[in-house]
Design an enzyme around this catalytic site. Structure first.
Site, PDB file in Angstrom:
ATOM      1  N   ARG A   1      -3.229   4.844  -2.005  1.00 21.84           N
ATOM      2  CA  ARG A   1      -3.071   3.488  -1.450  1.00 21.84           C
ATOM      3  C   ARG A   1      -2.847   2.424  -2.535  1.00 21.84           C
ATOM      4  O   ARG A   1      -2.054   1.490  -2.357  1.00 21.84           O
ATOM      5  CB  ARG A   1      -4.361   3.152  -0.682  1.00 21.84           C
ATOM      6  CG  ARG A   1      -4.559   1.690  -0.284  1.00 21.84           C
ATOM      7  CD  ARG A   1      -5.912   1.552   0.428  1.00 21.84           C
ATOM      8  NE  ARG A   1      -6.357   0.185   0.603  1.00 21.84           N
ATOM      9  CZ  ARG A   1      -6.150  -0.532   1.711  1.00 21.84           C
ATOM     10  NH1 ARG A   1      -5.452  -0.037   2.701  1.00 21.84           N
ATOM     11  NH2 ARG A   1      -6.636  -1.762   1.813  1.00 21.84           N
ATOM     12  N   HIS A  13       0.858  -1.194   0.000  1.00 16.57           N
ATOM     13  CA  HIS A  13       0.000   0.000   0.000  1.00 16.57           C
ATOM     14  C   HIS A  13       0.890   1.239   0.000  1.00 16.57           C
ATOM     15  O   HIS A  13       1.712   1.420   0.899  1.00 16.57           O
ATOM     16  CB  HIS A  13      -0.930  -0.012   1.218  1.00 16.57           C
ATOM     17  CG  HIS A  13      -2.015  -1.035   1.106  1.00 16.57           C
ATOM     18  ND1 HIS A  13      -2.456  -1.782   2.170  1.00 16.57           N
ATOM     19  CD2 HIS A  13      -2.736  -1.436   0.020  1.00 16.57           C
ATOM     20  CE1 HIS A  13      -3.432  -2.606   1.755  1.00 16.57           C
ATOM     21  NE2 HIS A  13      -3.610  -2.409   0.458  1.00 16.57           N
ATOM     22  N   GLU A  55       1.746   3.844   3.045  1.00 14.58           N
ATOM     23  CA  GLU A  55       2.247   3.330   4.323  1.00 14.58           C
ATOM     24  C   GLU A  55       3.774   3.415   4.328  1.00 14.58           C
ATOM     25  O   GLU A  55       4.473   2.407   4.295  1.00 14.58           O
ATOM     26  CB  GLU A  55       1.714   1.906   4.525  1.00 14.58           C
ATOM     27  CG  GLU A  55       0.185   1.893   4.565  1.00 14.58           C
ATOM     28  CD  GLU A  55      -0.440   0.506   4.399  1.00 14.58           C
ATOM     29  OE1 GLU A  55       0.290  -0.494   4.363  1.00 14.58           O
ATOM     30  OE2 GLU A  55      -1.679   0.444   4.296  1.00 14.58           O
ATOM     31  N   GLU A  67       0.985  -4.765  11.016  1.00 13.83           N
ATOM     32  CA  GLU A  67       0.498  -3.385  10.893  1.00 13.83           C
ATOM     33  C   GLU A  67       1.303  -2.582  11.905  1.00 13.83           C
ATOM     34  O   GLU A  67       1.106  -2.720  13.114  1.00 13.83           O
ATOM     35  CB  GLU A  67      -1.002  -3.281  11.208  1.00 13.83           C
ATOM     36  CG  GLU A  67      -1.923  -4.044  10.252  1.00 13.83           C
ATOM     37  CD  GLU A  67      -2.148  -3.327   8.924  1.00 13.83           C
ATOM     38  OE1 GLU A  67      -1.643  -2.195   8.758  1.00 13.83           O
ATOM     39  OE2 GLU A  67      -2.840  -3.905   8.063  1.00 13.83           O
TER      40      GLU A  67
HETATM   41 ZN   LIG Z   1      -1.807  -1.694   4.157  1.00 15.68          ZN
END
Ligand SMILES: [Zn+2]
Length: 362
Positions: A152, A92, A95, A297
């Site tokens: 994204r 993504h 990020e 994450e």
């Molecule tokens: Zn992600």
């Protein structure tokens, strides 16, 4: 005339190349800043140059905009067959902490494998395959200006009846594709593509994983944010056959993370700790038989979100590094038990001791 011209250009080339490498000595690269795609590509070259005995680069696909998707393969040469560890960052685009983590991870293992016995053992038994930025087109776009910073998806065009660009790469894999936590609207952030593997980036990873599925022990895919360690599957009605073990390994990783700066990570399947989803690379990896598959994450929990300040890069990477090491250590020990050789030695010593003892008594 021609020869002297050639010689001059050769010398100039050498000088320029040396300068390029010199400008990127390990100490010179700033791991506490976010870097552009071009800088990360230069960094990849630098790591190959500086650690040429253990680092090579493999190009395994092209993005929609025809960039080469490359990974760094890191491991010591061995006559024994080796197993593989996969890590990708930047699926993504927005990020940014994720590519920063992949670079930190590579720097750390390369800086310590000669002095740290555990890391040395890892690089003897395992080869690491690290993709610093998978969604390169999206990453470049997220650096364009303030209006694109939170991009994204990929950059592929929509369909005839839907004009928005981009597919969510992490909904595009062939793992329960299109079932939950997706959108069929191409303008959505979680658009899963017009078909499974419509995106060349997802196809490239799929090809690589499928070819090497019997040798890959562990699949780590790095995202932000939320401070989570996610296990397969994203679908609420499907569970991994080794879910109990995955949970145990995930919890140990969260403990290792917390021990560094006291930051708490939550462990679980996406439906339990985040939201259901389908078509993710993590689920695909588990589906084709890669036993240990996790999504990280990274920080934070929403205060800064995707725009994590640069002064948090280092602590975020330090703690996540220990989390990743915890998982990889478990996988290494499980597949290459150290007990075997040690036990033989222990048995031999006890025999010798018993013989000595019996002689002593007599
Ligand atoms: Zn992600």
């Amino acid at each position: 005339m021609l020869w002297s011209g050639l010689a001059v250009s050769l010398i100039l080339n050498l000088v320029t190349n040396n300068r390029a490498v010199e400008g990127l000595e390990p100490g010179a690269y700033d791991y506490t800043k976010y870097h552009t795609m071009d800088e990360i590509l230069e960094w990849m070259k630098m790591m190959q140059n500086n650690y040429s005995d253990v680092v090579t680069s493999i190009t395994y696909g092209k993005t929609y905009e025809k960039r080469n998707i490359s990974l760094l393969k890191i491991g010591q040469k061995s006559n024994e067959p080796k197993k593989m560890i996969w890590m990708d960052c930047g699926i993504h685009a927005r990020e940014w902490i994720a590519p920063a983590f992949c670079q930190h991870f590579v720097k750390e293992i390369l800086g310590s494998y000669k002095t740290d016995q555990k890391i040395g053992e890892m690089l003897k038994r395992l080869d690491f395959y690290v993709t610093p930025v998978l969604n390169m087109d999206g990453y470049v776009y997220s650096w364009k200006d303030n209006t694109t910073r939170l991009w994204r998806k990929t950059r592929s065009p929509g369909t005839a009846d839907c004009m928005c660009n981009g597919t969510d790469l992490n909904r595009n894999f062939y793992a329960n594709w299109g079932m939950v936590g997706i959108s069929r609207n191409c303008c959505s952030e979680i658009y899963n593509g017009h078909s499974p593997l419509s995106e060349p980036e997802a196809m490239a990873v799929t090809d690589f994983l499928s070819t090497n599925r019997d040798n890959i022990l562990c699949f780590l895919t790095i995202h932000s944010y939320g401070q989570l360690i996610l296990l397969p599957y994203g679908h609420p009605n499907i569970s991994a056959p080794n879910e109990v073990e995955l949970m145990k390994v995930g919890l140990a990783a969260a403990e290792a993370i917390k021990a560094v700066h006291g930051v708490a990570y939550t462990v679980g399947t996406p439906p339990n700790v985040l939201y259901p989803n389908s078509g993710s690379s993590r689920d695909f990896a588990r589906l084709i038989g890669i036993p240990f598959s996790f999504t990280f994450e990274l920080r934070d929990k929403g205060e800064y979100g995707f725009k994590l300040p640069e002064d948090q890069i280092q602590p975020t990477c330090e703690e996540a590094y220990q989390g990743a090491l915890s998982i990889i250590t478990y996988v290494l020990d499980k597949n290459f038990p150290r007990g075997a050789a040690t036990n033989v030695a222990a048995t031999l010593w006890s025999v010798v001791f018993a013989v000595w003892l019996s002689t002593a008594i007599v």
